[in-house]
Enzyme design. Structure first.
Site, short mmCIF file in Angstrom:
data_model
loop_
_atom_site.label_atom_id
_atom_site.label_comp_id
_atom_site.label_asym_id
_atom_site.label_seq_id
_atom_site.Cartn_x
_atom_site.Cartn_y
_atom_site.Cartn_z
N TRP A 261 -9.57 2.86 11.35
CA TRP A 261 -8.37 2.12 11.29
C TRP A 261 -7.28 1.51 12.52
O TRP A 261 -6.80 -0.08 12.58
CB TRP A 261 -7.17 2.36 9.96
CG TRP A 261 -5.82 1.18 9.11
CD1 TRP A 261 -5.66 -0.01 9.46
CD2 TRP A 261 -5.11 2.35 8.90
NE1 TRP A 261 -4.92 0.20 9.12
CE2 TRP A 261 -4.28 1.31 8.45
CE3 TRP A 261 -4.95 3.17 8.70
CZ2 TRP A 261 -3.01 1.24 7.60
CZ3 TRP A 261 -3.53 3.51 7.63
CH2 TRP A 261 -2.41 2.47 7.67
N ASP B 61 -8.41 3.22 -1.05
CA ASP B 61 -6.86 4.20 -0.46
C ASP B 61 -6.55 5.34 -1.60
O ASP B 61 -4.89 5.75 -1.33
CB ASP B 61 -5.40 2.84 -0.26
CG ASP B 61 -6.04 2.13 0.89
OD1 ASP B 61 -7.12 2.12 1.38
OD2 ASP B 61 -5.62 0.97 1.48
N ASP C 4 -11.95 2.69 2.23
CA ASP C 4 -10.21 3.51 3.38
C ASP C 4 -11.03 5.09 2.36
O ASP C 4 -9.32 4.92 2.75
CB ASP C 4 -10.19 3.05 3.84
CG ASP C 4 -10.93 1.76 4.30
OD1 ASP C 4 -11.67 2.03 5.44
OD2 ASP C 4 -10.09 0.59 4.54
N ARG D 84 -14.60 4.24 9.37
CA ARG D 84 -14.15 3.59 10.27
C ARG D 84 -12.78 3.38 10.82
O ARG D 84 -11.91 4.44 10.09
CB ARG D 84 -14.04 2.01 9.89
CG ARG D 84 -13.41 1.74 8.91
CD ARG D 84 -13.94 0.42 8.40
NE ARG D 84 -12.76 -0.31 6.66
CZ ARG D 84 -13.03 -1.10 6.71
NH1 ARG D 84 -13.54 -2.22 7.04
NH2 ARG D 84 -12.31 -1.32 5.69
N THR E 15 0.73 -1.21 -0.27
CA THR E 15 0.13 0.01 0.14
C THR E 15 0.94 1.44 -0.07
O THR E 15 0.49 2.42 -0.33
CB THR E 15 -1.00 0.08 1.43
OG1 THR E 15 -1.37 -1.42 1.16
CG2 THR E 15 -1.66 0.99 1.17
#
Length: 324
Positions: free
Chosen positions: A239, A158, A181, A237, A106
């Site tokens: 992480w 992301d 997210d 939410r 990522t």
């Protein structure tokens, strides 16, 4: 000895004065070869390390297929495009892709990685065109005192990683979109007058605010919108434990679920994260604003509490923005 000391003081004062009066630098990037460079990365690497002056890199219209990095030793750089929809920095890396024998994660999937401090982006797009292949970051920012104005950040999962746990970012008058997210990380970030567009039934934010940090993500006067057919989106939410996300005077379309927030159950390493998060709203408007239906571990701020969320309180802004 006195003469030596006087000489040293003279040279020190001269160096300081020269740094204060160093002229700003203008660099031009054009795909047609009529500028100083045809590559954004080459223009960035032409800037001298640790300078006091501002280097503005003017990027003409076009699509720049580059994976770009601003290293930690470069600061006071402005990347200024010809328009948010006219200058586009584009790449397509994603987590899991093998490049030169190395598997990307990522955190290495970015199109643009900002490591240096005092970096500004203006009037351009940063996009990661990979979608559905894994996490694919468009903009990854680790540096402190980062400013983005009139930019588009486009991606899927992301899109924007705010990676500096002690860094402060200000993103204004901009458009950010993604799927899951798509705004995530530990930095303190003020989003002001932005459009936040969901392309999938999923989650907008995934903050990982460090314990003890006063602010995480703050959205002021932002519009939360969605692509056609999207009906079930959570505002965020956690992480990690202690995640903070606050909305003030935002407009929420009907794709935002009445519960608003998700606790991210099933994380064996960090269970019950909702016990330490701070998710709050003040004066949310639109069909997605349902204060009475929100999860009972989120908050509705009073007018007095909301008034504390100023740009100077959040970012200590007046101490780092030029000409302020």
């Amino acid at each position: 000895m006195k003469t030596v000391v006087q000489a040293l003081l003279f040279f020190a004062m001269s160096f300081q004065l020269a740094a204060q009066t160093a002229p700003d630098i203008e660099i031009y990037v054009r795909l047609d070869g009529k500028g100083d460079f045809t590559s954004i990365q080459e223009a960035i690497m032409s800037v001298r390390a640790f300078t006091e002056h501002t280097s503005t890199i003017h990027i003409s219209e076009g699509v720049y297929n580059e994976k770009v990095q601003i290293p930690t030793y470069l600061n006071n750089i402005v990347l200024e495009g010809a328009g948010a929809d006219r200058t586009i920095i584009s790449f397509n890396d994603y987590s899991g892709r093998i490049v030169d024998g190395v598997k990307l994660s990522t955190f290495t999937s970015y199109t643009l990685h900002v490591q240096g401090d005092q970096i500004e982006l203006k009037n351009l797009t940063v996009e990661n065109t990979s979608c559905g292949q894994g996490q694919a970051v468009a903009l990854h920012v680790d540096g402190d005192e980062f400013l983005a104005e009139n930019v588009r950040l486009l991606g899927c999962q992301d899109t924007l990683y705010t990676g500096g746990p002690n860094s402060r970012h200000y993103i204004k008058d901009s458009f950010i979109e993604g799927t899951t997210d798509f705004i995530f990380g530990p930095s303190t970030v003020l989003f002001e007058n932005c459009t936040i567009n969901s392309k999938k039934n999923s989650y907008v934010t995934a903050a990982s605010t460090p314990k003890g940090v006063l602010f995480g993500y703050v959205f002021k006067n932002c519009n939360f919108t969605s692509s056609e057919g999207i009906t079930e989106v959570y505002l965020g939410r956690p992480w990690r434990p202690y995640a903070k996300t606050v909305l003030i005077d935002c407009i929420l379309d009907d794709h935002i679920l009445a519960f608003g927030w998700n606790p991210w159950k099933g994380d064996k390493l960090f269970p019950n994260k909702e016990k330490t998060t701070f998710y709050a709203e003040y004066n949310s408007q639109g069909p997605g604003a349902n204060p009475k239906e929100r999860v009972d571990w989120s908050f509705q701020l009073s007018e007095r509490e909301a008034s504390y969320y100023t740009i100077d309180q959040i970012l200590d802004y007046k101490h780092w923005v030029k000409n302020n």
